[in-house]
Design a protein around this motif. Sequence first.
Motif, short mmCIF file in Angstrom:
data_model
loop_
_atom_site.label_atom_id
_atom_site.label_comp_id
_atom_site.label_asym_id
_atom_site.label_seq_id
_atom_site.Cartn_x
_atom_site.Cartn_y
_atom_site.Cartn_z
N VAL A 99 94.36 52.52 -13.39
CA VAL A 99 95.76 52.49 -13.75
C VAL A 99 96.33 53.52 -14.41
O VAL A 99 94.60 54.05 -15.16
CB VAL A 99 96.27 51.63 -14.64
N LYS B 115 102.39 45.76 -14.40
CA LYS B 115 102.16 44.32 -14.50
C LYS B 115 102.40 43.11 -13.57
O LYS B 115 101.17 42.47 -13.05
CB LYS B 115 102.63 43.70 -15.74
N VAL C 186 91.47 48.27 -9.13
CA VAL C 186 92.53 48.53 -9.83
C VAL C 186 92.21 49.64 -10.85
O VAL C 186 91.59 49.05 -11.58
CB VAL C 186 93.70 47.79 -9.61
N ILE D 277 97.38 52.63 -9.72
CA ILE D 277 98.65 52.28 -10.44
C ILE D 277 99.32 53.43 -11.85
O ILE D 277 98.11 54.04 -12.64
CB ILE D 277 99.13 51.01 -10.76
N ASN E 239 100.31 43.94 -10.89
CA ASN E 239 99.10 43.80 -10.82
C ASN E 239 98.46 42.29 -10.24
O ASN E 239 97.62 41.69 -9.89
CB ASN E 239 98.47 44.48 -12.01
N ARG E 240 99.58 41.35 -10.56
CA ARG E 240 100.00 39.86 -10.42
C ARG E 240 99.22 39.84 -8.89
O ARG E 240 98.73 38.88 -8.43
CB ARG E 240 100.58 39.75 -10.93
N SER F 136 96.51 40.41 -7.15
CA SER F 136 95.27 40.26 -7.47
C SER F 136 94.46 39.31 -6.79
O SER F 136 93.25 39.43 -6.68
CB SER F 136 96.09 38.95 -8.85
N VAL G 61 92.47 45.84 -15.12
CA VAL G 61 92.51 47.35 -14.25
C VAL G 61 91.30 47.83 -15.22
O VAL G 61 91.21 47.91 -16.67
CB VAL G 61 93.91 47.23 -14.33
N PHE H 3 102.18 51.21 -16.89
CA PHE H 3 101.51 49.77 -16.51
C PHE H 3 102.44 49.14 -17.42
O PHE H 3 102.14 48.85 -17.87
CB PHE H 3 100.52 49.29 -16.64
#
Length: 343
Positions: free
Chosen positions: A182, A167, A180, A159, A170-171, A174, A197, A162
């Motif tokens: 970043v 964010k 992951v 990613i 990322n959720r 999950s 991460v 951020f």
Amino acid sequence: MAEAERPLAISAPDPRTLELIFTAEALARLKSKYEIVEADPDGIAGLGDVVLSRARYIIGQPPLSKETLDRMPALRSILNVESNLLNNMPYEVLFERGIHVVTTGQVFALPVAEIGLGFALSLARGIADADLDFREGRELWGGEGNARARLLSGADIGIVGFGDLGKALNRVLSGFRAKVKVFDPWMPRSILEDFGVQPASLDEVLSESDFVFIVAAVTSENKGFLGAQAFASMRRGAAFILLSRADVVDFDALVAAVASGHIVAASDVYPVEPLPLDHPVRGLKGFLRSAHRAGALDSAFKQMGEMVLEDMDLMDRGLPPMRCKRAERETVSRMRSKPVERN
């Protein structure tokens, strides 16, 4: 409440409208509590001293000069419902006067993250192409249709950026138990680690990921920073998913990288919108296209209105805004995203 007692708010939310960002009930609350003066964004200075001297809030992000701000002693906040922070007002003056500049852009984070997940799954399993093949009677059945398929579960994911969108992404990822990495030069390592991460360099994110999500805002420092060299460093067959703004990418180089077969890609944003009908990306195999619609859900627009109302209520009571995201004096002038022209 009598007209003269109500705080005055200037409404200049172009290209949005109050009806777009407020439910009928919320708009009624807004108009019952505030005197609303609707204005053309380019005509704020012409509203006259009576209006400008009373204005407590601006809903929108109209261009403002220092001279206009000097005529607005009661101004407490500019509530940006366009979401991009444009370099069209003297932010140093606003910060010196303690005027809050806030944005509702985070309402788009979850909708964009979810469609980004959809792009990744489609690229991984060939969903869009398989559907088109089926419609045209040239589908491949069973394992024959999965020659290039892969799982998102357990994959290496990168990613770039951020903020709110990174964010949210990322959720939604999950549940796939992915690894992951970043890259975000504005974010401390400890915060990234708190989100579970792995902090990484840009080179690591690009070269060590099966899926690379680009969710970075355009700034004075990163315009066009992802070019031919970046795409060449990616794993062969990796997926490049562009969700934030096209200006962070050399778009011609991205098209060339996909055309060569080195990577596949998906994008919701483009250098010019609407994209010309003869643009090569329209017929490019291995490229999944979306017409800047990732975040444009009515539910997201209406959430904007609720956030605006909540923060105006807080500021009316002498408290700081908490629902919208406040612009930071160190970074606001670095933002370079283009204004949106369509909702």
